[in-house]
Design a protein around this motif. Structure first.
Motif, PDB file in Angstrom:
ATOM      1  N   UNK A 181       0.886  -1.297  -0.029  1.00  0.00           N
ATOM      2  CA  UNK A 181      -0.063   0.045   0.115  1.00  0.00           C
ATOM      3  C   UNK A 181       0.775   1.236   0.086  1.00  0.00           C
ATOM      4  N   UNK A 182       0.523   2.124  -0.917  1.00  0.00           N
ATOM      5  CA  UNK A 182       1.091   3.299  -0.950  1.00  0.00           C
ATOM      6  C   UNK A 182      -0.022   4.444  -1.122  1.00  0.00           C
ATOM      7  N   UNK A 183      -0.265   5.391   0.035  1.00  0.00           N
ATOM      8  CA  UNK A 183      -1.463   6.192  -0.070  1.00  0.00           C
ATOM      9  C   UNK A 183      -0.678   7.776   0.235  1.00  0.00           C
ATOM     10  N   UNK A 184      -1.014   8.511  -0.685  1.00  0.00           N
ATOM     11  CA  UNK A 184      -0.530  10.019  -0.910  1.00  0.00           C
ATOM     12  C   UNK A 184       1.002   9.880  -0.823  1.00  0.00           C
TER      13      UNK A 184
ATOM     14  N   UNK B  74      -5.711 -10.218  -1.560  1.00  0.00           N
ATOM     15  CA  UNK B  74      -6.449  -9.593  -2.689  1.00  0.00           C
ATOM     16  C   UNK B  74      -6.123  -8.130  -2.616  1.00  0.00           C
ATOM     17  N   UNK B  75      -6.258  -7.604  -1.515  1.00  0.00           N
ATOM     18  CA  UNK B  75      -6.027  -6.237  -1.252  1.00  0.00           C
ATOM     19  C   UNK B  75      -4.482  -5.953  -1.551  1.00  0.00           C
TER      20      UNK B  75
ATOM     21  N   UNK C 268      -0.549  -3.716  -5.148  1.00  0.00           N
ATOM     22  CA  UNK C 268       0.819  -3.758  -5.972  1.00  0.00           C
ATOM     23  C   UNK C 268       0.484  -3.203  -7.437  1.00  0.00           C
ATOM     24  N   UNK C 269      -0.801  -3.291  -8.055  1.00  0.00           N
ATOM     25  CA  UNK C 269      -1.216  -2.999  -9.381  1.00  0.00           C
ATOM     26  C   UNK C 269      -1.362  -1.440  -9.208  1.00  0.00           C
TER      27      UNK C 269
END
Ligand code: MEV
Length: 433
Positions: free
Chosen positions: A69-72, A90-91, A96-97
């Protein structure tokens, strides 16, 4: 903590012990801190006994971390507590995508919750609403006197909204007290303030106050997230990226047009959001109620219920996903503080408050939804699900630690993931050894 990378390739292949070490390292925690608060066994009974009534023990759910996960622009390992196989995987895969397209971009509105006060027996409801709104400043002061700490940190009662609601028992005046609850989920502050104002509303309306309670339809506390899933990154097996994009658009369109599909579409979103809510000690029922009622509220001029997400194709042919969902969560108060594992999970995430957590949770909801649509639009949901589910069924059939992988593998390959088949396979294996 800056420069940390949440990709952690191959995390799933490690032992629980090795995973804990990696997660502690990522989060800047010592292993001892993590082990103390995220026990492999159970939480201190004294803590649990103080949380609810008539405690007889603990109910454990698996706690996993979603990777990538990369957020902002910031990397996170996201703790998720959930019983359903495939959700964490799945998350992580969706993240990753999304990462290949720049990660998730999330925003959150001011953390404002609504307290409702119902006033009955009013002769002139419209006049009553005016009399109340004319005294808004004084009324807000009464509410804010109930929580000086909240007002000191920039929160507090901000405004009143009122309307006449036509009900099966006639018209009633319903007043909304809008409260900025900062880092709290807010139910306590809002309910206390609503109770304090109810007699004032009743007096001004010349009626009697009845219900005084928070609304879970948190339309003033909306988290949004957006991600670009690059077309070329979506190709897999025999599926071309462009076909996956079209397939997801068709899947989304069904949710936008058909309430039976929309319910399931939004359920998939909540698989992610509720799992983080549970892991961080938040009230997942409030979030579920908020999300599903928001889906109905959003479509008030159209269908019955709206998807909480949208999908479009941009000029380059990449898939653009967005989500918009009420996010009544906190990082102070309640179980987020009293439960050591929840408290540790907030630290593990490395968030500074409820707004950052809300931005991550919106991204997780979008990731989960994207992953479900991608699977549904291509190979179907059962393939990935059944591989993991096969392990549960193998264990239920009596396979021990040494046998479980072999039984699960044979079960998944057989295409019949059922307990009777698992028992059959187990008997064959035992006969062979
Ligand atoms: C299962 O828990 C969730 C899904 O049904 C969501 C969806 O259909 O979009 C796979």
């Amino acid at each position: 903590m800056s420069g940390r990378n949440s990709e952690l390739a191959g995390l799933y292949k490690l032992s629980v012990e090795e995973r804990r070490r990696k997660v502690a390292e990522f989060s800047g925690l010592t292993l001892a801190e993590l082990e103390g608060a995220v026990p492999a066994q159970g939480v201190d009974m004294g803590v649990l006994d103080r949380m609810i009534e008539n405690v007889i023990g603990a109910f454990s759910l698996p706690l996993g971390v979603a990777t990538h996960f990369q957020v902002n622009g910031k990397d996170y390992l996201v703790p998720m507590a959930i019983e359903e196989p495939s959700v964490v995987a799945a998350a992580s895969h969706a993240a990753k995508l999304a990462r290949a397209g720049g990660g998730f971009h999330s925003t959150i509105s001011a953390p404002q919750m609504i307290g409702q006060v119902q006033v009955l027996g009013v002769k002139d409801p419209h006049g009553a609403i005016h009399r109340i709104l004319e005294e808004e400043t004084r009324l807000l002061e009464i509410a804010n006197a109930k929580d000086p700490v909240l007002t000191k940190v920039g929160g507090g009662a901000k405004r009143l909204e009122a309307r006449v609601v036509e009900s099966p028992r006639g018209p009633m005046v319903v007043i909304h007290l809008v409260v900025d609850v900062r880092d709290a989920m807010g139910a306590n502050a809002v309910n206390t303030m609503s109770e304090a104002l109810a007699p004032e509303f009743a007096r001004l309306a010349e009626g009697r106050s009845h219900l005084r309670i928070i609304s879970n339809l948190a339309i003033h506390r909306i988290a949004r997230s957006r991600a670009v899933f690059p077309r070329d990154a979506l190709a897999f097996g025999d599926w071309k990226g462009a076909d996956v994009v079209e397939g997801i658009l068709d899947a989304w369109a069904m949710a936008a047009a058909d309430p039976f599909r929309c319910a399931t579409h939004n359920k998939g979103i909540m698989n992610g959001i509720s799992a983080v809510a549970i892991a961080t000690g938040n009230d997942f029922r409030a979030l579920e109620a908020g999300a599903h009622s928001y889906a109905a509220w959003k479509s008030r001029s159209g269908g019955v219920i709206a998807p909480l997400s949208t999908y479009e194709k941009d000029a380059k042919g990449d898939l653009v996903g967005t989500i918009e969902v009420p996010m009544a969560i906190g990082t102070v108060g309640g179980a987020t503080v009293s439960h050591p594992t929840a408290r540790m999970n907030v630290r593990l995430l490395g968030v500074t408050g409820s707004e950052e957590l809300a931005r991550i949770m919106a991204a997780v909801g979008l990731a989960q939804n994207f992953a479900a649509l991608r699977a549904l639009a291509t190979e179907g949901i059962q393939k990935g699900h059944m591989t993991l589910h096969a392990r549960n069924v193998a264990m239920a059939a009596g396979a021990n630690d040494q046998e479980v992988d072999e039984v699960a593998g044979a079960l998944a390959r057989s295409g019949t993931v059922r307990i009777d088949k698992a028992k059959e396979i187990l008997a064959e294996i035992r006969a062979r050894h």
